[in-house]
Design a protein around this motif. Structure first.
Motif, PDB file in Angstrom:
ATOM      1  N   THR A  82       0.822  -1.199   0.000  1.00 46.26           N
ATOM      2  CA  THR A  82       0.000   0.000   0.000  1.00 46.26           C
ATOM      3  C   THR A  82       0.861   1.255   0.000  1.00 46.26           C
ATOM      4  O   THR A  82       1.920   1.282   0.613  1.00 46.26           O
ATOM      5  CB  THR A  82      -0.927   0.033   1.246  1.00 46.26           C
ATOM      6  OG1 THR A  82      -1.764   1.198   1.189  1.00 46.26           O
ATOM      7  CG2 THR A  82      -0.150   0.007   2.540  1.00 46.26           C
ATOM      8  N   PRO A  83       0.386   2.293  -0.679  1.00 47.27           N
ATOM      9  CA  PRO A  83       0.989   3.606  -0.426  1.00 47.27           C
ATOM     10  C   PRO A  83       0.474   4.085   0.928  1.00 47.27           C
ATOM     11  O   PRO A  83      -0.567   3.631   1.409  1.00 47.27           O
ATOM     12  CB  PRO A  83       0.435   4.470  -1.561  1.00 47.27           C
ATOM     13  CG  PRO A  83      -0.861   3.822  -1.933  1.00 47.27           C
ATOM     14  CD  PRO A  83      -0.692   2.350  -1.669  1.00 47.27           C
ATOM     15  N   LEU A  84       1.193   4.973   1.542  1.00 48.33           N
ATOM     16  CA  LEU A  84       0.755   5.551   2.811  1.00 48.33           C
ATOM     17  C   LEU A  84      -0.211   6.683   2.497  1.00 48.33           C
ATOM     18  O   LEU A  84       0.159   7.663   1.851  1.00 48.33           O
ATOM     19  CB  LEU A  84       1.960   6.072   3.600  1.00 48.33           C
ATOM     20  CG  LEU A  84       1.643   6.535   5.010  1.00 48.33           C
ATOM     21  CD1 LEU A  84       1.366   5.330   5.917  1.00 48.33           C
ATOM     22  CD2 LEU A  84       2.771   7.365   5.575  1.00 48.33           C
ATOM     23  N   TYR A  85      -1.446   6.546   2.951  1.00 49.57           N
ATOM     24  CA  TYR A  85      -2.463   7.572   2.764  1.00 49.57           C
ATOM     25  C   TYR A  85      -2.889   8.072   4.137  1.00 49.57           C
ATOM     26  O   TYR A  85      -3.492   7.324   4.908  1.00 49.57           O
ATOM     27  CB  TYR A  85      -3.669   7.019   2.019  1.00 49.57           C
ATOM     28  CG  TYR A  85      -3.482   6.873   0.523  1.00 49.57           C
ATOM     29  CD1 TYR A  85      -2.292   7.193  -0.109  1.00 49.57           C
ATOM     30  CD2 TYR A  85      -4.516   6.401  -0.269  1.00 49.57           C
ATOM     31  CE1 TYR A  85      -2.131   7.058  -1.470  1.00 49.57           C
ATOM     32  CE2 TYR A  85      -4.367   6.266  -1.638  1.00 49.57           C
ATOM     33  CZ  TYR A  85      -3.182   6.595  -2.230  1.00 49.57           C
ATOM     34  OH  TYR A  85      -3.029   6.459  -3.584  1.00 49.57           O
ATOM     35  N   TYR A  86      -2.558   9.293   4.446  1.00 46.46           N
ATOM     36  CA  TYR A  86      -2.884   9.892   5.732  1.00 46.46           C
ATOM     37  C   TYR A  86      -2.491   8.967   6.888  1.00 46.46           C
ATOM     38  O   TYR A  86      -3.241   8.736   7.806  1.00 46.46           O
ATOM     39  CB  TYR A  86      -4.353  10.326   5.795  1.00 46.46           C
ATOM     40  CG  TYR A  86      -4.562  11.553   4.943  1.00 46.46           C
ATOM     41  CD1 TYR A  86      -4.375  12.818   5.478  1.00 46.46           C
ATOM     42  CD2 TYR A  86      -4.894  11.435   3.601  1.00 46.46           C
ATOM     43  CE1 TYR A  86      -4.521  13.951   4.685  1.00 46.46           C
ATOM     44  CE2 TYR A  86      -5.026  12.550   2.808  1.00 46.46           C
ATOM     45  CZ  TYR A  86      -4.842  13.804   3.352  1.00 46.46           C
ATOM     46  OH  TYR A  86      -4.974  14.914   2.558  1.00 46.46           O
ATOM     47  N   TYR A  87      -1.284   8.426   6.760  1.00 46.01           N
ATOM     48  CA  TYR A  87      -0.618   7.640   7.800  1.00 46.01           C
ATOM     49  C   TYR A  87      -1.236   6.266   8.031  1.00 46.01           C
ATOM     50  O   TYR A  87      -0.997   5.635   9.053  1.00 46.01           O
ATOM     51  CB  TYR A  87      -0.459   8.456   9.093  1.00 46.01           C
ATOM     52  CG  TYR A  87       0.286   9.719   8.762  1.00 46.01           C
ATOM     53  CD1 TYR A  87       1.662   9.685   8.574  1.00 46.01           C
ATOM     54  CD2 TYR A  87      -0.381  10.907   8.524  1.00 46.01           C
ATOM     55  CE1 TYR A  87       2.359  10.824   8.187  1.00 46.01           C
ATOM     56  CE2 TYR A  87       0.303  12.044   8.140  1.00 46.01           C
ATOM     57  CZ  TYR A  87       1.669  11.994   7.968  1.00 46.01           C
ATOM     58  OH  TYR A  87       2.348  13.117   7.571  1.00 46.01           O
ATOM     59  N   GLY A  88      -1.972   5.782   7.057  1.00 40.69           N
ATOM     60  CA  GLY A  88      -2.534   4.439   7.117  1.00 40.69           C
ATOM     61  C   GLY A  88      -2.495   3.801   5.742  1.00 40.69           C
ATOM     62  O   GLY A  88      -1.975   4.377   4.784  1.00 40.69           O
ATOM     63  N   SER A 114       3.593 -13.301   6.556  1.00 39.95           N
ATOM     64  CA  SER A 114       3.146 -12.033   5.980  1.00 39.95           C
ATOM     65  C   SER A 114       4.321 -11.070   5.893  1.00 39.95           C
ATOM     66  O   SER A 114       5.366 -11.274   6.512  1.00 39.95           O
ATOM     67  CB  SER A 114       2.032 -11.407   6.834  1.00 39.95           C
ATOM     68  OG  SER A 114       2.535 -10.999   8.090  1.00 39.95           O
ATOM     69  N   ALA A 115       4.108 -10.021   5.106  1.00 36.29           N
ATOM     70  CA  ALA A 115       5.065  -8.921   5.004  1.00 36.29           C
ATOM     71  C   ALA A 115       4.290  -7.677   4.589  1.00 36.29           C
ATOM     72  O   ALA A 115       3.173  -7.764   4.074  1.00 36.29           O
ATOM     73  CB  ALA A 115       6.165  -9.235   3.990  1.00 36.29           C
ATOM     74  N   LEU A 116       4.908  -6.532   4.823  1.00 38.50           N
ATOM     75  CA  LEU A 116       4.334  -5.241   4.458  1.00 38.50           C
ATOM     76  C   LEU A 116       5.308  -4.510   3.558  1.00 38.50           C
ATOM     77  O   LEU A 116       6.487  -4.376   3.891  1.00 38.50           O
ATOM     78  CB  LEU A 116       4.064  -4.410   5.720  1.00 38.50           C
ATOM     79  CG  LEU A 116       3.620  -2.956   5.509  1.00 38.50           C
ATOM     80  CD1 LEU A 116       2.243  -2.890   4.848  1.00 38.50           C
ATOM     81  CD2 LEU A 116       3.614  -2.202   6.849  1.00 38.50           C
ATOM     82  N   LEU A 117       4.807  -4.036   2.425  1.00 41.72           N
ATOM     83  CA  LEU A 117       5.573  -3.181   1.515  1.00 41.72           C
ATOM     84  C   LEU A 117       4.802  -1.881   1.384  1.00 41.72           C
ATOM     85  O   LEU A 117       3.624  -1.887   1.015  1.00 41.72           O
ATOM     86  CB  LEU A 117       5.719  -3.831   0.135  1.00 41.72           C
ATOM     87  CG  LEU A 117       6.255  -5.254   0.062  1.00 41.72           C
ATOM     88  CD1 LEU A 117       6.233  -5.755  -1.376  1.00 41.72           C
ATOM     89  CD2 LEU A 117       7.653  -5.331   0.638  1.00 41.72           C
ATOM     90  N   THR A 118       5.456  -0.763   1.664  1.00 41.82           N
ATOM     91  CA  THR A 118       4.759   0.512   1.620  1.00 41.82           C
ATOM     92  C   THR A 118       5.709   1.637   1.228  1.00 41.82           C
ATOM     93  O   THR A 118       6.927   1.523   1.400  1.00 41.82           O
ATOM     94  CB  THR A 118       4.076   0.818   2.975  1.00 41.82           C
ATOM     95  OG1 THR A 118       3.326   2.032   2.859  1.00 41.82           O
ATOM     96  CG2 THR A 118       5.078   0.918   4.103  1.00 41.82           C
ATOM     97  N   VAL A 119       5.138   2.704   0.705  1.00 38.44           N
ATOM     98  CA  VAL A 119       5.905   3.878   0.294  1.00 38.44           C
ATOM     99  C   VAL A 119       5.179   5.140   0.738  1.00 38.44           C
ATOM    100  O   VAL A 119       3.963   5.145   0.884  1.00 38.44           O
ATOM    101  CB  VAL A 119       6.114   3.930  -1.238  1.00 38.44           C
ATOM    102  CG1 VAL A 119       7.011   2.801  -1.712  1.00 38.44           C
ATOM    103  CG2 VAL A 119       4.773   3.874  -1.966  1.00 38.44           C
ATOM    104  N   ALA A 120       5.951   6.191   0.945  1.00 41.43           N
ATOM    105  CA  ALA A 120       5.380   7.489   1.322  1.00 41.43           C
ATOM    106  C   ALA A 120       6.265   8.601   0.800  1.00 41.43           C
ATOM    107  O   ALA A 120       7.478   8.443   0.674  1.00 41.43           O
ATOM    108  CB  ALA A 120       5.263   7.601   2.839  1.00 41.43           C
ATOM    109  N   LEU A 131       0.855   3.071  10.527  1.00 43.50           N
ATOM    110  CA  LEU A 131       0.691   1.916   9.642  1.00 43.50           C
ATOM    111  C   LEU A 131       1.400   0.687  10.222  1.00 43.50           C
ATOM    112  O   LEU A 131       0.854  -0.419  10.187  1.00 43.50           O
ATOM    113  CB  LEU A 131       1.215   2.222   8.240  1.00 43.50           C
ATOM    114  CG  LEU A 131       1.107   1.074   7.228  1.00 43.50           C
ATOM    115  CD1 LEU A 131      -0.340   0.604   7.054  1.00 43.50           C
ATOM    116  CD2 LEU A 131       1.701   1.490   5.903  1.00 43.50           C
ATOM    117  N   GLU A 132       2.590   0.877  10.759  1.00 36.84           N
ATOM    118  CA  GLU A 132       3.294  -0.245  11.394  1.00 36.84           C
ATOM    119  C   GLU A 132       2.472  -0.818  12.543  1.00 36.84           C
ATOM    120  O   GLU A 132       2.378  -2.043  12.685  1.00 36.84           O
ATOM    121  CB  GLU A 132       4.650   0.207  11.942  1.00 36.84           C
ATOM    122  CG  GLU A 132       5.733   0.342  10.920  1.00 36.84           C
ATOM    123  CD  GLU A 132       7.052   0.680  11.589  1.00 36.84           C
ATOM    124  OE1 GLU A 132       7.758  -0.267  12.001  1.00 36.84           O
ATOM    125  OE2 GLU A 132       7.369   1.878  11.710  1.00 36.84           O
TER     126      GLU A 132
END
Length: 178
Positions: A82-88, A114-120, A131-132
């Motif tokens: 997910t992209p970070l949208y308003y910190y979520g 599981s894993a999390l991939l995100t950008v901001a 988000l974490e």
């Protein structure tokens, strides 16, 4: 291992997809089977709270969720992208996660990885805190085994992301899976 990537970015050619594709490449090179599901462009309706599912049955809504449910339940690992949208997470990914209520117990019993991939765009040290926390709560609640997170600070555009170390980190995360 059978891996399902849940891509929650509405931008089809954005930084989130770049990390997802890098992860996929590493995981496939390591011998894993990977399927990417573009949940942001799928036909997925928000949960209505009707409890027709009884928290472990079919949903009353007619959309793509039953197909996605089947793919998740045959997987050994879920990757939240997910992209970070308003910190979520993005609303598109959150709609999917909310629909997990129809098969929470099935997910919990699987003990999936599981894993999390995100950008901001933002690069402050607190950028991903909320988000974490949400991701770690999902991991705990769904009885998942977290294998890592790639938190792409300062990745506001695909060109910024491409010049960063984050695609390589996503690739390495996929490549090191056993």
């Amino acid at each position: 291992m059978n891996i399902v990537i849940l891509l929650g970015s509405p931008n089809r050619q954005g930084s989130s997809r770049m990390l997802a594709e890098s992860f996929r490449q590493g995981a496939e090179e390591a011998g894993h089977t990977v399927e990417m599901i573009d949940v942001a462009h799928g036909n997925i309706h928000p949960c209505t709270g009707c409890i027709h599912c009884g928290y472990e049955g079919p949903c009353s809504q007619e959309d793509d969720m039953e197909t996605i449910r089947g793919k998740i339940l045959v997987a050994d690992m879920m990757i939240f992208v997910t992209p970070l949208y308003y910190y979520g997470m993005s609303a598109q990914l959150k709609i999917l996660v909310d629909r997990f209520c129809a098969f929470n117990s099935s997910i919990q019993r699987k003990h999936m990885k599981s894993a999390l991939l995100t950008v901001a765009w933002n690069s402050d040290d607190w950028t991903f805190d909320a988000l974490e926390a949400h991701y770690k709560t999902l991991v705990r609640y769904l009885n998942l085994e977290d294998t890592g997170m790639v938190l792409g600070y300062g990745c506001g555009t695909p060109s910024m992301t491409k010049r960063s170390s984050y695609p390589q980190k996503a690739y390495a995360l996929g490549k090191q899976l056993s």
